[in-house]
Design a protein around this motif. Structure first.
Motif, PDB file in Angstrom:
ATOM      1  N   GLN A 101      -5.825   2.617 -11.851  1.00  0.00           N
ATOM      2  CA  GLN A 101      -4.897   2.733 -10.724  1.00  0.00           C
ATOM      3  C   GLN A 101      -4.335   4.135 -10.525  1.00  0.00           C
ATOM      4  OE1 GLN A 101      -3.796   1.015  -8.242  1.00  0.00           O
ATOM      5  NE2 GLN A 101      -4.217  -1.146  -8.611  1.00  0.00           N
ATOM      6  N   PHE A 146     -13.104  -4.846  -2.389  1.00  0.00           N
ATOM      7  CA  PHE A 146     -11.756  -5.065  -2.912  1.00  0.00           C
ATOM      8  C   PHE A 146     -11.747  -5.141  -4.438  1.00  0.00           C
ATOM      9  CE2 PHE A 146     -11.522  -6.375   1.445  1.00  0.00           C
ATOM     10  CZ  PHE A 146     -10.248  -6.030   1.857  1.00  0.00           C
ATOM     11  N   ASP A 154      -9.133 -12.207  -2.951  1.00  0.00           N
ATOM     12  CA  ASP A 154      -9.650 -11.179  -2.044  1.00  0.00           C
ATOM     13  C   ASP A 154     -10.906 -11.651  -1.327  1.00  0.00           C
ATOM     14  OD1 ASP A 154      -7.846  -9.022  -2.590  1.00  0.00           O
ATOM     15  OD2 ASP A 154      -8.842  -8.715  -4.509  1.00  0.00           O
ATOM     16  N   THR A 201      -6.906  -7.216  -6.298  1.00  0.00           N
ATOM     17  CA  THR A 201      -5.996  -6.239  -5.723  1.00  0.00           C
ATOM     18  C   THR A 201      -4.723  -6.975  -5.330  1.00  0.00           C
ATOM     19  OG1 THR A 201      -6.690  -6.579  -3.426  1.00  0.00           O
ATOM     20  CG2 THR A 201      -7.983  -5.022  -4.751  1.00  0.00           C
ATOM     21  N   SER A 231      -6.644   3.246  -4.495  1.00  0.00           N
ATOM     22  CA  SER A 231      -5.533   2.356  -4.826  1.00  0.00           C
ATOM     23  C   SER A 231      -4.785   1.979  -3.555  1.00  0.00           C
ATOM     24  CB  SER A 231      -4.565   3.029  -5.791  1.00  0.00           C
ATOM     25  OG  SER A 231      -3.379   2.269  -5.905  1.00  0.00           O
ATOM     26  N   GLU A 232      -4.336   0.726  -3.483  1.00  0.00           N
ATOM     27  CA  GLU A 232      -3.592   0.269  -2.307  1.00  0.00           C
ATOM     28  C   GLU A 232      -2.202   0.882  -2.229  1.00  0.00           C
ATOM     29  OE1 GLU A 232      -3.828  -3.474  -4.997  1.00  0.00           O
ATOM     30  OE2 GLU A 232      -4.755  -1.496  -4.912  1.00  0.00           O
TER      31      GLU A 232
END
Length: 554
Positions: free
Chosen positions: A421, A179, A164, A185, A540-541
């Motif tokens: 998460q 990140f 990242d 991530t 969270s992505e």
């Protein structure tokens, strides 16, 4: 007495085993051991997909589910889902080179570069494709980050940094913590970078290898020896690059220098939101080699307990049945890579979860028990299912994955890979408290283990997931504490991981593993008759992906 998993009081009583004693729960350590002894035996030949041990493996798994009274959930009403795979082999003498300012430098496969191709073509040909440095190659609108700035990569080879943008950041850097710092991530993973290069139209992608950022040395990168796998795709040209791979750091530094750039200065610039891709002036990449492509068919094993009220809403419990098959002999002469901890014990956990749920009253939501092929080849069995799901992923309540449970005995905690998460962690903590234990986050989030197991195939499509993986950090063992737990992890990962000595041993103590599987049983029991929908945490992505299908759940 019939066990009813959804009866909260009964389950709580069974789970309430003081950590110091680790009194028996619902999952039996002896039954876990029995499955592992079978699956890790020599006659299963290391359970390679398409290998001589696959038919025995599939028969054993299907027979277990049949005996428990489950229903098939595979293709055409059967117990399996066929997974067609392509095996690609790049020759060791592949023609690979860099040209800078008219001077051509050959690249030696495994020494300078590790190239792979996952399009089913007879020959890979790239003729002096321009090279473009794209920094960390991250496009993350939710974090206000775009490394590409609309630059056209069509017909070009993108050069990426691993990890990242904030992996090496100091506290003074504006990017620090954006990140997750040292915690990786998905944007840190090589798989994401290749996917992003495809989306941007690149013909190829090269990632500069640095051991700290990759979390493994160059020897791990080249261990595949030019071999890679992918599922058979209808349109591979839209899903895979013609060439992808890793570039040795020293080679990259020299390339940048010859193109008039300082590698370290460019890395520093890539840690800023204002970074723009830069062409490596006068530099190009070429490849010309035959590609060997073989096709094989393997199988996922799928069973279910149908839901009575909401059968289209599913809760999945999964592990991977495959290991690495036959390989070089170790010091004892053993050539079978048995895959006992990785992941026969996870498979055993899923079978025993099915046993426990089958003993209870029918759930309102469907319970799915999935045993994947080709995890060790790139999460391919679970990826194939995610592309061809038996139940809609938008209505998959959760996925629970077991991969490498610890074999060192009772512990005061359960180690959670990917902590922070989603809301499933609250269920895990609740169950652990009933056992007199606590949840400990993965001690090495920089290793990106959360993105390296089968749950990720559905996570990246928005499904909330929870992964139990014993090598995320040493457990706090009742006998010996954290130091003993760390010693177990170190011994396993340095000596037996993917090696013949990953075999069943009478020295194993599976009470801690059984207690961990009990936690998954508790979590599934809490969800199977509920109307709640677990979700990803803010930041969270994967939260935005889940939100895209909210209407289907409502």
């Amino acid at each position: 007495m019939t066990f009813r998993p959804f009866a909260a009081l009964a389950l709580a009583a069974l789970l309430a085993a003081p950590a110091l004693a680790q009194a028996p729960g619902i999952i039996s350590p002896d039954r876990l051991a029995d499955h592992v002894k079978v699956l890790a035996a020599d006659e299963f030949a290391g359970r390679a997909p398409g290998g001589p041990g696959e038919p025995l493996t599939i028969k054993y798994l299907v027979d277990q589910f049949k005996a428990l009274g489950l229903e098939p959930a595979g293709d055409n009403g059967g117990w399996t889902q066929e997974v067609a795979l392509n095996r690609f082999v790049v020759p060791g003498d592949a023609g690979l080179s860099l040209t800078v300012n008219g001077a051509t430098q050959p690249l030696v496969q495994t020494r300078d570069i590790m190239a792979a191709s996952q399009r089913p073509v007879d020959r890979v040909t790239i003729d002096k494709a321009p090279l473009v440095f794209v920094g960390y190659g991250v496009s993350a609108p939710e974090r206000g980050w775009d490394d590409f700035k609309g630059v056209d990569l069509k017909g070009k080879v993108a050069v990426f940094l691993i990890n990242d943008p904030d992996f090496e950041a100091t506290a003074a850097d504006p990017v620090a913590g954006k990140f997750g710092g040292k915690a990786a991530t998905y944007y840190a993973r090589w798989s994401y970078k290749y996917e992003e290069a495809v989306r941007r139209g690149a013909i190829g992608a090269l990632i500069v290898h640095e051991t700290a950022g990759a979390a493994y040395p160059w020897t791990t990168v080249v261990a595949s020896n030019g071999e890679s796998f992918d599922v058979v795709r209808e349109h591979p040209e839209t899903a895979k690059l013609l060439l992808q791979g890793w570039l040795q750091r020293d080679v990259a530094v020299d390339l940048f220098r010859k193109a008039g750039l300082d590698f370290e200065a460019e890395k520093l610039r890539a840690r800023t939101a204002g970074f723009r891709p830069v062409a490596l002036t006068g530099a190009s990449f070429s490849a010309d080699y035959p590609l060997k492509v073989d096709r094989l068919v393997s199988q996922n094993v799928l069973a279910k307990i149908p839901g009575t009220t909401h059968p289209d809403e599913s809760i999945m419990f999964s592990a991977h049945w495959d290991a690495f098959g036959i390989g070089p002999a170790d010091a004892s002469g053993d050539t079978v890579r048995h895959g006992a901890a990785d992941d026969a014990i996870g498979v055993a956990g899923v079978i025993e979860l099915a046993r426990a749920f089958a003993r209870g009253a029918k759930p309102q939501r469907t319970l799915v028990f999935a045993l994947w092929t080709a995890e060790e080849r790139g999460l391919l069995g679970s990826e194939y299912y995610a592309e061809h799901p038996g139940f809609p992923l938008a209505k998959m309540v959760a996925n629970f994955t077991l991969d490498v449970l610890q074999t060192a005995g009772p512990s005061r905690d359960v180690v959670l890979v990917g902590a922070g998460q989603n809301s499933l962690e609250a269920l895990l903590a609740k169950g652990a408290a009933l056992q007199g234990r606590v949840v400990t986050p993965d001690a090495h989030p920089e290793r990106a283990l959360f993105y390296r197991a089968d749950h990720f195939s559905v996570a990246k499509r928005g499904v909330p997931v929870l992964l139990l993986m014993g090598i995320g950090g040493g457990p706090d063992l009742v006998t010996g504490g954290r130091e003993a737990g760390d010693r177990w992890v170190t011994d396993y990962t340095t000596r037996c991981y993917h090696q013949p000595c990953d075999n069943w041993s009478p020295a194993w103590d599976l009470r801690g593993a059984a207690a961990d599987v009990d936690l998954i049983l508790f979590s599934g029991s809490e969800l199977m008759n509920a109307r709640q929908w677990p979700d990803w945490n803010d930041g969270s992505e994967f939260k935005a992906l889940r939100a895209q299908t909210a209407g289907e759940r409502n």
